[in-house]
Design a protein around this motif. Structure first.
Motif, PDB file in Angstrom:
ATOM      1  N   THR A 102       2.912  82.383 -48.045  1.00  0.00           N
ATOM      2  CA  THR A 102       1.720  82.656 -47.228  1.00  0.00           C
ATOM      3  C   THR A 102       1.378  81.485 -46.318  1.00  0.00           C
ATOM      4  O   THR A 102       0.912  81.686 -45.197  1.00  0.00           O
ATOM      5  CB  THR A 102       0.500  83.012 -48.094  1.00  0.00           C
ATOM      6  OG1 THR A 102       0.249  81.962 -49.015  1.00  0.00           O
ATOM      7  CG2 THR A 102       0.716  84.321 -48.828  1.00  0.00           C
ATOM      8  N   GLU A 105       3.681  81.649 -43.340  1.00  0.00           N
ATOM      9  CA  GLU A 105       3.321  82.759 -42.456  1.00  0.00           C
ATOM     10  C   GLU A 105       2.013  82.515 -41.709  1.00  0.00           C
ATOM     11  O   GLU A 105       1.697  83.221 -40.763  1.00  0.00           O
ATOM     12  CB  GLU A 105       3.197  84.051 -43.261  1.00  0.00           C
ATOM     13  CG  GLU A 105       4.515  84.556 -43.784  1.00  0.00           C
ATOM     14  CD  GLU A 105       4.353  85.764 -44.687  1.00  0.00           C
ATOM     15  OE1 GLU A 105       3.219  86.069 -45.117  1.00  0.00           O
ATOM     16  OE2 GLU A 105       5.385  86.401 -44.965  1.00  0.00           O
ATOM     17  N   SER A 107      -1.043  82.598 -43.200  1.00  0.00           N
ATOM     18  CA  SER A 107      -2.171  83.283 -43.810  1.00  0.00           C
ATOM     19  C   SER A 107      -2.645  82.488 -45.025  1.00  0.00           C
ATOM     20  O   SER A 107      -2.130  81.421 -45.321  1.00  0.00           O
ATOM     21  CB  SER A 107      -1.792  84.710 -44.202  1.00  0.00           C
ATOM     22  OG  SER A 107      -0.682  84.703 -45.069  1.00  0.00           O
ATOM     23  N   CYS A 109      -3.900  82.727 -49.248  1.00  0.00           N
ATOM     24  CA  CYS A 109      -3.738  83.504 -50.474  1.00  0.00           C
ATOM     25  C   CYS A 109      -4.775  83.015 -51.481  1.00  0.00           C
ATOM     26  O   CYS A 109      -4.706  81.881 -51.945  1.00  0.00           O
ATOM     27  CB  CYS A 109      -2.318  83.308 -51.009  1.00  0.00           C
ATOM     28  SG  CYS A 109      -1.925  84.306 -52.427  1.00  0.00           S
TER      29      CYS A 109
END
Length: 132
Positions: A102, A105, A107, A109
């Motif tokens: 994550t 990417e 993003s 978590c």
């Protein structure tokens, strides 16, 4: 004579790589990325650095408590604590892998919501210091 333009980004990690590397050595790599201005000024890198340090601290605290339980409890409970510690270590590796993915990417978590919220708060609070 021609002018040479220096590429200041040469030798630097991309933002995705820096977020990923925040988790590499836990609080050590997180501290490195928080300290250096090109990375410490980026909010997502600060968030992942704080999140990495906090998640490592939670794991270390839980591991230490289970290890202490192993030492002070009778045999049966000691074996149970040892098995719980093993399960926690395996779970932490899976969580760590999810955090790496994550972070790369871009993003977030929220595996442990309180730790996630605390990392957000610390990253925002340190934003004032990063601008200065």
């Amino acid at each position: 004579m021609g002018t040479h333009v220096r590429d200041h980004s040469a030798g630097r990690c991309s933002e995705a790589q820096a977020r990923l590397l925040c988790y590499l050595l836990g609080p050590f790599s997180a501290g490195i990325f928080l300290h250096f201005p090109p990375y410490g000024n980026i909010w997502s890198i600060r968030f992942h650095a704080f999140h990495s340090a906090l998640m490592t601290a939670v794991w270390g605290l839980a591991w230490g408590l289970l290890r202490l339980l192993e030492q002070v409890c009778p045999l049966f409970l000691s074996m149970l604590a040892r098995q719980l510690r093993f399960a926690m270590n395996v779970s932490f590796l899976l969580v760590w892998a999810a955090l790496l993915i994550t972070a790369y990417e871009g993003s977030r978590c929220a595996i442990i919501p309180y730790v996630h919220c605390l990392a957000v708060r610390l990253a925002r609070r340190s934003e004032r210091h990063a601008r200065a």
